[in-house]
Design a protein around this motif. Structure first.
Motif, PDB file in Angstrom:
ATOM      1  N   ASN A  51      11.706  12.724  37.298  1.00 10.28           N
ATOM      2  CA  ASN A  51      13.050  12.819  37.768  1.00 10.28           C
ATOM      3  C   ASN A  51      12.933  14.167  38.874  1.00 10.28           C
ATOM      4  O   ASN A  51      12.331  15.013  38.244  1.00 10.28           O
ATOM      5  CB  ASN A  51      14.287  12.900  36.623  1.00 10.28           C
ATOM      6  CG  ASN A  51      13.994  14.172  35.773  1.00 10.28           C
ATOM      7  OD1 ASN A  51      12.902  14.306  35.147  1.00 10.28           O
ATOM      8  ND2 ASN A  51      14.885  15.204  35.830  1.00 10.28           N
ATOM      9  N   PHE A  85      14.847   7.579  39.354  1.00 13.79           N
ATOM     10  CA  PHE A  85      16.191   8.203  38.935  1.00 13.79           C
ATOM     11  C   PHE A  85      17.016   8.344  40.175  1.00 13.79           C
ATOM     12  O   PHE A  85      16.482   8.725  41.164  1.00 13.79           O
ATOM     13  CB  PHE A  85      15.605   9.518  38.150  1.00 13.79           C
ATOM     14  CG  PHE A  85      15.066   9.413  36.927  1.00 13.79           C
ATOM     15  CD1 PHE A  85      15.631   8.705  35.718  1.00 13.79           C
ATOM     16  CD2 PHE A  85      13.666   9.441  36.842  1.00 13.79           C
ATOM     17  CE1 PHE A  85      14.982   8.628  34.669  1.00 13.79           C
ATOM     18  CE2 PHE A  85      12.848   9.360  35.603  1.00 13.79           C
ATOM     19  CZ  PHE A  85      13.744   8.977  34.470  1.00 13.79           C
ATOM     20  N   ASP A  98      18.662  12.792  35.275  1.00 12.61           N
ATOM     21  CA  ASP A  98      17.944  11.630  34.749  1.00 12.61           C
ATOM     22  C   ASP A  98      18.690  10.761  34.069  1.00 12.61           C
ATOM     23  O   ASP A  98      18.272  10.209  32.999  1.00 12.61           O
ATOM     24  CB  ASP A  98      16.571  12.247  33.913  1.00 12.61           C
ATOM     25  CG  ASP A  98      16.914  13.129  32.769  1.00 12.61           C
ATOM     26  OD1 ASP A  98      18.225  13.398  32.694  1.00 12.61           O
ATOM     27  OD2 ASP A  98      16.368  13.459  32.145  1.00 12.61           O
ATOM     28  N   ILE A 111      19.184   5.446  36.134  1.00 14.32           N
ATOM     29  CA  ILE A 111      17.744   4.863  36.983  1.00 14.32           C
ATOM     30  C   ILE A 111      18.264   3.726  37.825  1.00 14.32           C
ATOM     31  O   ILE A 111      18.856   2.820  37.333  1.00 14.32           O
ATOM     32  CB  ILE A 111      16.862   4.441  35.851  1.00 14.32           C
ATOM     33  CG1 ILE A 111      16.346   5.534  34.720  1.00 14.32           C
ATOM     34  CG2 ILE A 111      15.536   3.970  36.499  1.00 14.32           C
ATOM     35  CD1 ILE A 111      15.646   4.839  33.788  1.00 14.32           C
ATOM     36  N   ARG A 118      19.572   5.666  31.160  1.00 12.73           N
ATOM     37  CA  ARG A 118      18.366   5.975  30.508  1.00 12.73           C
ATOM     38  C   ARG A 118      18.875   5.864  28.880  1.00 12.73           C
ATOM     39  O   ARG A 118      17.800   5.318  28.283  1.00 12.73           O
ATOM     40  CB  ARG A 118      17.911   7.302  30.719  1.00 12.73           C
ATOM     41  CG  ARG A 118      16.737   7.616  30.213  1.00 12.73           C
ATOM     42  CD  ARG A 118      16.005   8.832  30.502  1.00 12.73           C
ATOM     43  NE  ARG A 118      17.178   9.861  30.336  1.00 12.73           N
ATOM     44  CZ  ARG A 118      17.478  10.589  29.390  1.00 12.73           C
ATOM     45  NH1 ARG A 118      16.582  10.330  28.123  1.00 12.73           N
ATOM     46  NH2 ARG A 118      18.171  11.731  29.514  1.00 12.73           N
TER      47      ARG A 118
END
Length: 829
Positions: free
Chosen positions: A733, A784, A789, A792, A805
């Motif tokens: 990320n 990402f 992060d 995605i 995530r």
């Protein structure tokens, strides 16, 4: 062979009759401090008749280059050795570092242990036909001396027996030497299960010793048709291999064999006493055989799809075996640490030579240790930076250890074969740190199915290939946009505030300034996301600049008329957010700066190029925030540069598999290189360096190469997934605030998106601590959203999705079983 026989057995004695003109001559003694000593770097091997009837000499004579003979004479060294040919010489074929040759005992050694080897490194002279012919000529000499008659009177079967006699005797000796009684094996297994052996205090990942020979108790018999005693797991085992690989046994160890069982989700013992042997079947070609007194279990080539994982704490090797389209996962637990170390080194050597097509011995000791380290999953790496534990949240996301609700991870205990579906206590504590992560939208996933938009007038006359699939994903840095290449058009997608994604528009009819259509093979956002640099595989010496807002190629750059560009990258990690005009280019043997403002027939900046004479086969590159460059190659090598125009500060040796993608954290501390079946995570910080420099800024000391970590799927998970991994290029990320916030890696294989938490991968000593999510079709790329992060972006063959995530979970049997059409077609892309 006819002319060879005429020379050897003609009426007139010929001192240079049967001859192999080039080879390396060694003296060997397993009990000596120097076990292999090179006597002649270049020599010839001949058979010569003596004055005595039916007696012949084997002669090794040193060959000199021009001017060398006088120097050798000054040293008063013998340049010729003679050996009387007979049964006591125990002359037989051998192989060393992938090259054919011969070996025989030293007649002057009363123990019979010392000997000599003549290794033929010339492919023509060392061909099997030539070597077989020479071995047969020696057998003729042996028969004549023993029977006091011409070899022409010898039955062919007698000559055949002489040729194979020594090899057969050595095979029986080896099988006997590694055999142990059931009582000994039970004692070894009990010792392996003791706390002392599960957590050895003085653990060393390096394998330097061969297994000690044991007193024969019950010799392992050759392959039997009967499978012997009944075993309740026989129905789950693959069928015995139709053929067992044969060749030189480079290592053979004793241990217990386990098989991953679907029903119990654990490794169960199938045989308490097996021998695993690494067999060299040809030049740089290896197999492993797993056999016992009762049956043959495995005979398979050593190759990346084995997905081999070594664990020193458990003295175990776990790997995948494929038969008739079905995947299995075996585990061998070595009987003791000596056997484990020998297996670790023997398998690593075999894998290296298979992939690199070069001898293991030609690699330095430091590089060998680097490769041995990379094969072990429980290798201790440097501590995680303190800032990672206390750093603030990134863009509102909580400390980035995944939240998975009730999902539980598999935990592998191959020694005892206990159930692997036990909760991971470390992960449970990590989960508690992230309970609040976006649970309001849990389970939701934004998606866009890539279909033609009937309301888009520009698409009505678009003759793009209707069979085209999504192929490339570019995630924007400044304007919350993502771009997906599909044939000769690019879909533009908008990121929403809730970490979702919406289709915005299509850029159709991608082509050069003359209207010639092409499908971009490489893309890179440029100049604050206002432009995109495109590469056409069919025109690798050109690059194209497309105005994103206008949707057309506005510039064509002839990079160099003799230099095909294979990859491009920004000059620094985040220069794409600026108006920077230049970029970094990569060819198969060059790294260079491209400046499109340069006039003339080349855009390469002359004083910012590094060229290599050899075939380096560069494939991928990435840059740090300070302009450091990391380059991967098809050989598997990794190079680190502090700037353009100079040689690399650090070169890491190749493990063998080609590197298909590479990424680096902004400060250059961590590198992730993508190979087909695993990711390689490298800590580039130089150990004990007072200035805390990385391999980009200074060279690693020879004895302090970085310790690599292989990130790979568990072999037992591959069983559920139905086939070997095929990873897409992995990415960290991204955040301009630095690597304290770059703490997650994302990649994909088949229909699965996979993430690794960097802190856990480094801190737990396990490269298989990952989270996963399955889709209904293959994933072609994922990354990402920039600056965080949490979300995605996932490009499927015909779909584009945004997934949180936190929706990725630890693998379970239910989440890994491939569903839908992919279950029949296989997951490999």
């Amino acid at each position: 062979l006819r002319s060879l026989g005429k020379l050897v057995w003609g009426a007139k004695p010929e001192p240079d009759s049967a001859r192999i003109s080039s080879g390396v001559f060694y003296q060997t003694n397993p009990n000596a401090k120097v076990k292999r000593k090179c006597l002649y770097k270049d020599s010839e091997l001949t058979i010569s008749r003596t004055d005595a009837k039916h007696q012949y000499l084997l002669i090794v004579q040193q060959v000199f280059a021009d001017g060398e003979e006088d120097l050798e004479d000054a040293e008063d060294l013998d340049n010729e050795l003679e050996f009387l040919i007979g049964e006591e010489l125990r002359f037989t074929a051998t192989m060393f570092e992938g090259y054919n040759g011969f070996k025989w005992t030293d007649p002057e050694d009363p123990t019979g242990i010392a000997g000599f080897e003549f290794i033929i490194e010339d492919d023509k002279s060392g061909s099997k036909v030539v070597c077989d012919g020479f071995a047969r000529a020696v057998a003729h000499c042996v028969w004549e001396r023993k029977n006091r008659a011409s070899y022409t009177q010898a039955p062919e079967a007698a000559i055949d027996a002489i040729v194979t006699q020594v090899e057969d005797e050595q095979l029986l000796e080896l099988l006997s030497s590694v055999a142990i009684s059931e009582g000994e094996l039970r004692a070894a297994a009990a010792d392996a299960e003791s706390p002392k052996n599960k957590s050895p205090k003085n653990k060393s990942p390096k394998a330097k010793n061969s297994p000690e020979k044991k007193t024969p108790k019950k010799a392992l018999s050759p392959r039997k048709e009967s499978h012997g005693k009944s075993n309740k797991h026989d129905k789950d085992l693959p069928a015995p291999p139709e053929k067992i690989a044969f060749g030189d046994i480079t290592v053979s160890v004793i241990g217990s064999l386990y098989l991953f069982d679907f029903a119990s989700e654990s490794f169960v013992e199938v045989d308490s006493s097996v021998a695993l042997s690494v067999i060299e079947t040809g030049k740089f070609t290896y197999f492993i055989n797993v056999i016992s007194n009762e049956r043959d279990y495995v005979s398979q080539a050593v190759e990346p799809s084995m997905n081999a994982i070594f664990n020193h704490d458990y003295l175990s090797l776990i790997w995948n075996y494929f038969q008739d389209g079905k995947a299995y996962s075996f585990s061998l637990v070595a009987s003791d640490e000596t056997h484990y170390n020998a297996l670790h080194q023997g398998m690593t050597k075999a894998a290296f030579e298979t992939l690199n097509r070069m001898p293991w011995s030609k690699v330095g000791v430091a590089s060998q240790d680097y490769m041995l380290d990379a094969q072990e999953e429980d290798l201790i790496m440097a501590a995680v930076p303190d800032s990672w534990v206390s750093s603030p949240e990134l863009d509102g996301s909580s400390e980035e250890l995944e939240s998975e609700g009730a999902d539980q991870s598999f935990r592998r205990e191959p020694v005892t074969g206990v159930k692997t579906g036990q909760p991971d206590k470390e992960a449970e504590s990590d989960e508690n740190e992230e309970e609040e992560d976006d649970d309001s939208d849990e389970g939701k996933e934004d998606e866009y199915e890539y279909e033609d938009d009937d309301d888009n007038e520009e698409e009505e006359d678009d003759d793009s290939d209707p069979l085209a699939k999504n192929s490339i994903l570019e995630v924007g840095h400044k304007h919350d946009r993502s771009f997906v290449v599909r044939g000769s058009r690019i879909g533009v997608f908008k990121h929403t505030d809730a970490d979702g994604i919406e289709f915005s528009t299509n850029i159709n009819k991608i082509g050069d300034m003359h209207g010639r259509r092409f499908t971009p093979s490489t893309t890179m956002l440029h100049e604050g996301d206002s432009a995109m640099v495109l590469r056409d595989e069919s025109r690798p010496k050109d690059l194209f600049k497309m105005d994103v807002e206008y949707g057309k190629v506005v510039e064509e750059w002839k990079v160099h008329e003799d230099v095909p560009t294979v990859s491009i990258a920004p000059v620094t990690k985040y220069s794409q957010m600026t108006d920077e005009k230049t970029l970094v280019g990569l060819s198969h043997n060059m790294v260079y700066r491209i400046d499109p403002r340069i006039g003339g027939r080349s855009k390469i900046v002359e004083d910012q190029v590094q060229t290599y004479a050899g075939k380096n086969k560069f494939t991928a590159l990435a840059t740090t925030k300070n302009g450091g460059i990391v380059v991967g190659s098809a050989k598997g090598e990794i190079r680190m540069y502090d700037r353009l125009g100079v040689r690399s500060k650090t070169t890491l040796p190749a493990l063998g598999e080609p590197i298909i993608g590479i990424d680096v954290t902004s400060d250059g501390r961590y590198i992730v290189a993508t190979c087909k079946t695993y990711l390689l995570l490298i800590d580039a910080l130089i150990p004990d360096d007072p200035k805390q420099r990385t391999g980009f800024e200074a060279s690693f000391p020879q004895a302090k190469k970085p310790a690599p970590r292989r990130l790979q799927l568990k072999p037992e998970h591959v069983v559920y997934m139905g086939g070997p991994a095929s990873f897409t290029p992995a990415k960290f990320n991204q955040s301009p605030s630095g690597s304290a916030s770059e703490r997650t890696i994302v990649t994909s294989t088949g229909p699965f998106v996979v993430t690794w938490n960097l802190r856990r991968a480094l801190g737990s000593g396990r490269g298989d601590a990952y989270h996963i999510k399955q889709y209904s079709e293959n994933v072609v790329a994922d990354n990402f959203r920039f600056g965080q992060d949490r979300a995605i972006v996932v490009a499927l063959l015909n779909d584009v999705k945004s997934v949180k995530r936190s929706q990725l979970a630890r693998p379970t049997r239910e989440s890994l079983m491939v569903r839908g059409p992919l279950a029949d077609s296989g997951q490999d892309k």
